[in-house]
Design an enzyme around this catalytic site. Structure first.
Site, PDB file in Angstrom:
ATOM      1  N   LYS D 164       5.108  10.056 -10.308  1.00 59.21           N
ATOM      2  CA  LYS D 164       4.758   9.499 -11.576  1.00 59.21           C
ATOM      3  C   LYS D 164       5.489   8.066 -11.610  1.00 59.21           C
ATOM      4  O   LYS D 164       6.702   8.122 -11.674  1.00 59.21           O
ATOM      5  CB  LYS D 164       4.994  10.318 -12.631  1.00 59.21           C
ATOM      6  CG  LYS D 164       4.434   9.617 -14.040  1.00 59.21           C
ATOM      7  CD  LYS D 164       2.909   9.650 -13.850  1.00 59.21           C
ATOM      8  CE  LYS D 164       2.343   9.580 -15.068  1.00 59.21           C
ATOM      9  NZ  LYS D 164       2.562  10.480 -16.058  1.00 59.21           N
ATOM     10  N   ARG D 196       1.198   2.144  -8.162  1.00 60.58           N
ATOM     11  CA  ARG D 196       0.868   3.264  -7.078  1.00 60.58           C
ATOM     12  C   ARG D 196       0.931   3.195  -5.867  1.00 60.58           C
ATOM     13  O   ARG D 196       1.595   3.737  -5.020  1.00 60.58           O
ATOM     14  CB  ARG D 196      -0.435   3.707  -7.647  1.00 60.58           C
ATOM     15  CG  ARG D 196      -0.817   4.114  -8.878  1.00 60.58           C
ATOM     16  CD  ARG D 196      -2.078   5.100  -9.055  1.00 60.58           C
ATOM     17  NE  ARG D 196      -2.986   4.039  -9.182  1.00 60.58           N
ATOM     18  CZ  ARG D 196      -3.850   3.556 -10.020  1.00 60.58           C
ATOM     19  NH1 ARG D 196      -3.656   3.845 -11.297  1.00 60.58           N
ATOM     20  NH2 ARG D 196      -4.752   2.259  -9.871  1.00 60.58           N
ATOM     21  N   SER D 234       0.579   8.496  -9.370  1.00 56.54           N
ATOM     22  CA  SER D 234       0.110   8.010 -10.516  1.00 56.54           C
ATOM     23  C   SER D 234       0.729   7.459 -11.504  1.00 56.54           C
ATOM     24  O   SER D 234       1.960   7.748 -11.736  1.00 56.54           O
ATOM     25  CB  SER D 234      -0.653   9.583 -11.284  1.00 56.54           C
ATOM     26  OG  SER D 234       0.109  10.086 -12.056  1.00 56.54           O
ATOM     27  N   GLU D 304     -10.408   7.247  -5.057  1.00 58.45           N
ATOM     28  CA  GLU D 304     -10.425   5.930  -5.337  1.00 58.45           C
ATOM     29  C   GLU D 304     -11.429   5.166  -4.764  1.00 58.45           C
ATOM     30  O   GLU D 304     -12.334   5.755  -4.075  1.00 58.45           O
ATOM     31  CB  GLU D 304      -9.147   5.108  -4.508  1.00 58.45           C
ATOM     32  CG  GLU D 304      -9.441   4.917  -3.141  1.00 58.45           C
ATOM     33  CD  GLU D 304      -8.210   3.976  -2.531  1.00 58.45           C
ATOM     34  OE1 GLU D 304      -7.619   3.595  -3.332  1.00 58.45           O
ATOM     35  OE2 GLU D 304      -8.340   3.962  -1.229  1.00 58.45           O
ATOM     36  N   GLY D 351      -6.786   9.568 -10.254  1.00 53.55           N
ATOM     37  CA  GLY D 351      -7.197   8.283  -9.602  1.00 53.55           C
ATOM     38  C   GLY D 351      -6.515   7.206  -8.996  1.00 53.55           C
ATOM     39  O   GLY D 351      -5.054   7.434  -9.317  1.00 53.55           O
ATOM     40  N   ALA D 353      -5.758   5.350  -5.359  1.00 56.64           N
ATOM     41  CA  ALA D 353      -5.068   6.122  -4.216  1.00 56.64           C
ATOM     42  C   ALA D 353      -4.722   4.841  -3.333  1.00 56.64           C
ATOM     43  O   ALA D 353      -4.937   5.109  -2.146  1.00 56.64           O
ATOM     44  CB  ALA D 353      -6.048   6.905  -3.459  1.00 56.64           C
ATOM     45  N   GLN D 356      -2.587   5.441  -0.259  1.00 61.53           N
ATOM     46  CA  GLN D 356      -2.519   7.010   0.178  1.00 61.53           C
ATOM     47  C   GLN D 356      -4.006   7.345   0.817  1.00 61.53           C
ATOM     48  O   GLN D 356      -5.099   7.330   0.065  1.00 61.53           O
ATOM     49  CB  GLN D 356      -2.446   7.645  -1.391  1.00 61.53           C
ATOM     50  CG  GLN D 356      -1.230   7.159  -2.498  1.00 61.53           C
ATOM     51  CD  GLN D 356      -1.772   7.152  -3.822  1.00 61.53           C
ATOM     52  OE1 GLN D 356      -1.961   8.247  -4.534  1.00 61.53           O
ATOM     53  NE2 GLN D 356      -1.641   5.987  -4.538  1.00 61.53           N
ATOM     54  N   GLY D 357      -3.621   7.495   1.969  1.00 62.83           N
ATOM     55  CA  GLY D 357      -4.681   7.843   2.885  1.00 62.83           C
ATOM     56  C   GLY D 357      -5.436   6.488   2.794  1.00 62.83           C
ATOM     57  O   GLY D 357      -5.235   5.573   2.238  1.00 62.83           O
ATOM     58  N   PRO D 358      -6.438   6.320   3.810  1.00 60.17           N
ATOM     59  CA  PRO D 358      -7.112   5.188   4.107  1.00 60.17           C
ATOM     60  C   PRO D 358      -8.105   4.655   3.183  1.00 60.17           C
ATOM     61  O   PRO D 358      -8.452   5.424   1.941  1.00 60.17           O
ATOM     62  CB  PRO D 358      -8.227   5.626   5.262  1.00 60.17           C
ATOM     63  CG  PRO D 358      -8.585   7.107   5.097  1.00 60.17           C
ATOM     64  CD  PRO D 358      -7.035   7.673   4.419  1.00 60.17           C
ATOM     65  N   GLY D 361     -10.622   6.658   0.844  1.00 60.64           N
ATOM     66  CA  GLY D 361     -10.401   8.156   0.932  1.00 60.64           C
ATOM     67  C   GLY D 361      -9.112   8.534   0.404  1.00 60.64           C
ATOM     68  O   GLY D 361      -8.616   7.842  -0.629  1.00 60.64           O
TER      69      GLY D 361
END
Lengths: 371, 371, 371, 371
Positions: D164, D196, D234, D304, D351, D353, D356-358, D361
């Site tokens: 957070k 984020r 987040s 996202e 929400g 990202a 965070q991942g591709p 995604g």
């Protein structure tokens, strides 16, 4: 001349967030405000002012957390806390603390009458009564009690009646369904309008502006030709009863503060407010100059979108907008019109003026320091 | 005294929807407007005024469909059509048609100078130039051409420069990426601000308010201390170039219409507008009375949220609101302040005043019939 | 076996903006689509899908501008154009063109029945009839005509009925008031729900799912236990009548396309859709693999927020949200659930499923190429 | 085999409003939860999840008010409370309570490794460091501390890291300006993305997915090809530091709970989640059946909008929508896709990202009861 035993004080304090009570905390610490004297706290918080606006409850919770350090639970519960969500446009989040102090009997009287404050709370309202005559009658009784509490003998001396009223959520509607009854409306956002409208009619009845025989379930939120000129009602998801505060003039109170009111016929009808300022000793040709602004303790107004869909014959789009609630449009716009007159933006403009002033207009009350 | 060969007419017409051109159609049919004389059409349409506002393109398409029945393609293309989205609050959707007619040489001159109109269009702007000096220079050249077209000799006689400018969409950003270049900004909504800001600085350069040496890519949309007092720029997804219209006073034009401008220092600074009204022969103490309203042909203003986060020291929440764009808040609020002064709601208040007047304020131009 | 005289073709085309018809234009130019054969065009446009969504009318206007170059006005008017606003979440703006071609009598029949299309239009609906039994009956008559037009003998062979219906705006409500009548509802956004609901019940009557005696003004949009399993209705501010398209299976049609339908019991009930895919010869354990996706011509579904306020016992907040309409929430969410199954995002998911499937759920139709 | 001294418990509890802690209160009263064992509380609250979402702070305040009755201030402060705003679509407001209990040494081990929990907090982040390498390094240090706290020896056993992080408001930006420094971004909503993103890169560094030499201020929120597959970050307006919780598998812990993770390549890529379910012993062909749902303790995912503007080649409109933030669109849509797989709606889908991942995604972690 009767002895004035009480004196009203009005403090307008800024809020940095819905839970920011630092200005009040400082005022109490410095002795500027005596918690024991607080009658009511009105606040504009920065939520959407509609159903899912939790900034109001958050602000109330924060105020309670501060005040419970200074007051017994019983005294705290008697303070009417009316948070109105929605600071659209440049409206500035703030709180208005209404305080009543004992006045020494030997205080020389500068004015015949001064600002007087009173309050009352109603029992919880059953969901099926919301937006119906039962709510009108319940509020009328509460207002009458608040006028008595203020020591105001003539209803004509009442210039402002604030009512915080409940609304319906899906859960509350289901609870009514479960009892085999029907609510007046199933749309949660619309329920706020019905609650505000019925509460305003309750005020009108208590002030003698209307009689119960003028009213019926059917005309609530449909016949907008009937209204109060001094009611300001606002809904909140966080309460089930009604919190009422009355402000008027009374010889039982002393001090420099005075209140008067006006009625805006439409969203841009600011001249009646200018006239009220003049009656209060603050005549201005254009915008209130800096010096004059300092003498204005509070501006309390209502805003709403005209159901006619027009303002002075020109079409507005507030009621056809599915992105932004018409209550938000109206607050921003009317706040702009009033800020253009008063010259500052921490105005207590609350949305939804069903049966409060004529369709598309609304009442406005002004408190001025006469010294 | 030189012979005035042209006379400007300004028509303010209501719109029932973005594609409603019936009022213009009727005016043409009745001979009130000669399509051949139309210089520009400004309109307030009821979209969100942001990136995905298609009401502007819809309105332009509808105007084109009407006018192509009366004009050859070439003439139609020369008409600047500037639709500004966003009729928040009680703003009323409307269009303002600027028309220029031949004046008979023997027309007795009632005034030394009268409203003069000019226009220009720039070449398409490359996506990577948006919000950068190349856009500033491109717009400056266009404005200079428009002033010449208006027959205005002294830039000091220019009171209003309207620029409709392009913005970035995801597709346009990708097109720039594909060319191995970078746009000034990747946020599509923010791109509107950069385009408006750079265009306004272009106006300032053309009017001599600023010089190119004062400016740089870095200060665009960051150093708001530099601005034009007469620019009004608005973005649209439907165009790639700039459409420019200049309005000022010139002895080469005749007729009763006159234009003047003022600068609002903040969102509620309406007194400069009142002073401009007085200079135009319409002095009013409070709100413009009904009789006076009829003499006001058009009000053209800009609105924006102060980057400082405050209005006269009071916090506003427009820039922290993730539900409603600050441009929408600002239009509703400033429109209210101005409607409180002018007494009507079909005001051309457009959002986003980057480098147009001081931070949080903006220019306002007023056109009045002197007879 | 009767001779099949017609063959249906379904084209799913991308849209870069509400007025982008370039893909259709190209298909016509290349001979992939014969304008004369177009029965209906369904489209998802990127507006809010609510009252002030002008992207639908803008798209229709653009399609008309293209098609009037190829068709006489009379033929153009017979094409049902159903634009559904709202591409929330990752829904992709697109149009689905339904085309009917003559089939050569000597074409060898690969299938007993094939996709069949029919259409009809109703007379304009009076504002006071919207959301009431008169609308139900008017739509029922229109659907019966469309089934006949499709050459479908057994109502059980109808799998999808699309109805585009009108809504109320402030102006339309005032027109009804002016005639001394009352509309079924005064809230413009709610009027869309009543129109969709009454239209869906009209479909149910025509398909024999319900009988007129089951229905009444009072149960429309209140008794959601009664519904059609094959209706898809969507409202638009741009029309006053109803545009109807029926899709089913008929031996009078030939070709590889087949349609089937399912009913989602709630917003995440995707297994019935998976079962329908299997019935159409496309059995998949998880998400439809890339190869299978190419065989899916169209997915047509409805989405809405459960009035119960819950999905499988868990509270949702769609109906308490005053910032985003519940129809927008529901489209985004259900579109996600379906895209997780189908593997692509240009799905025709339209909001507002009053009386279309059970509360909170909705019908879904799938068209697959069997070869 | 080492002695397992701890056992993790995960409780998923409903919330009727942001301040509703009644389910937790009841669980504590019934002994189902021991306040002293609470490691972290994750919650989905019903605000907009963006800058002016006060439901997160309101929820945290309410949880603190409840827990301070059971815990000393010091212990309370050590509980990571991560409220993620935004229950778009049918997402259901809920909280997930992570509890660690002492395990009796003589408890027979049913599994080699079990769910392990760890936590840490960072010092306050200076506004000018937000979205820059200083934030990356600060978070990396915090995550390393949390892994150690969890007793996880191999970073490969870490499946979920929740951070957070703070964001910028106008006041915080002004504070930085006042110190003569510049923030990485001035747009308050965009600041959430930078915070984020930088936090996620900090996780990647701590887990060895990336090295500091891979990173720079310039690539933060621009080069999305670099990311963590196990981070979930987040933002919240209510904190200035970082609250970190790590969840993984460790032999130092016992009990039936196990965690695994997957990476969604785009918004509808649910098959990797299905594979993770199978690895956890819950293989399902379609939607998880009712029986299986009961074994799923928690689903933790990110959502996202793809910066490419497309999902599998089809255009989405999330990034061009000026009415609804793309984070809200993405949560609703991805939640729908996941609810279609899992069969329930109280999923922790947050929400934003960034890294965070591709792109488009995001990571997803699943906790299952193996018994």
């Amino acid at each position: 001349m009767p002895t004035a035993s009480r004196c009203a004080h009005v403090h307008r304090l800024p809020m940095r967030s819905p839970d920011d009570v630092s200005a009040l905390e400082a005022a109490i610490a410095e002795g500027g405000i005596d918690p024991a004297g607080i009658v009511a706290i009105l606040g504009k918080t920065e939520g959407n002012g509609c159903v899912n606006d939790f900034t109001r409850a958050f602000a109330v919770r924060s105020l309670e957390a501060l005040l419970e350090k200074h007051l017994p639970t019983e005294a705290l519960r008697r303070i009417a806390m009316v948070m109105s969500g929605g600071t659209e446009g440049a409206l500035s989040p703030h709180m208005i603390v209404f305080e009543a102090r004992e006045a020494r009997d030997d205080t020389p009287r500068a004015f015949v009458k001064s600002l007087a404050l009173g309050r009352a709370q109603t029992p919880p309202l059953a969901g099926e009564h919301l937006g119906r005559m039962q709510q009108v009658e319940q509020v009328a009784a509460g207002v009458t009690a608040a006028i008595k509490d203020a020591g105001i003998s003539d209803p004509a001396d009442v210039h402002y009646v604030q009512v915080k009223c409940p609304l319906l959520t899906m859960e509350r509607i289901e609870a009514v369904d479960a009892r085999g009854l029907r609510t007046a409306v199933r749309d949660t956002l619309k329920s706020m309008g019905f609650s505000r409208g019925a509460s305003a009619l309750g005020v009108a009845v208590a002030l003698g502006e209307l009689t119960l025989s003028d009213l019926s379930d059917a005309m609530i939120c449909s016949d907008y030709a009937r209204y109060s000129e001094r009611a300001a009602t606002s809904g909140g998801v966080e309460l089930l009863d009604h919190e009422i505060m009355v402000a008027g003039m009374s010889a039982a109170w002393t001090g420099p503060l005075a209140i008067d009111h006006a009625v805006m016929r439409d969203a841009i009808d600011i001249e009646p407010a200018r006239a009220a300022l003049a009656r209060l000793g603050l005549a201005v040709p254009g915008q209130v100059p800096e010096a004059g602004r300092g003498r204005i303790a509070a501006v309390l107004a209502k805003a709403e979108a005209a159901q006619s869909g027009k303002v002075r014959g020109r079409r507005h789009t507030m009621l056809d907008d599915s992105d932004i609630s018409s209550t938000r449009h109206a607050r921003a716009f009317v706040a702009g019109a009033l800020a253009g007159l008063f010259g500052f933006t921490d105005l207590f403009v609350s949305g939804g003026a069903e049966h409060q002033g004529p369709d598309g207009g609304g009442p406005i009350a002004i408190i001025v320091d006469r010294t």
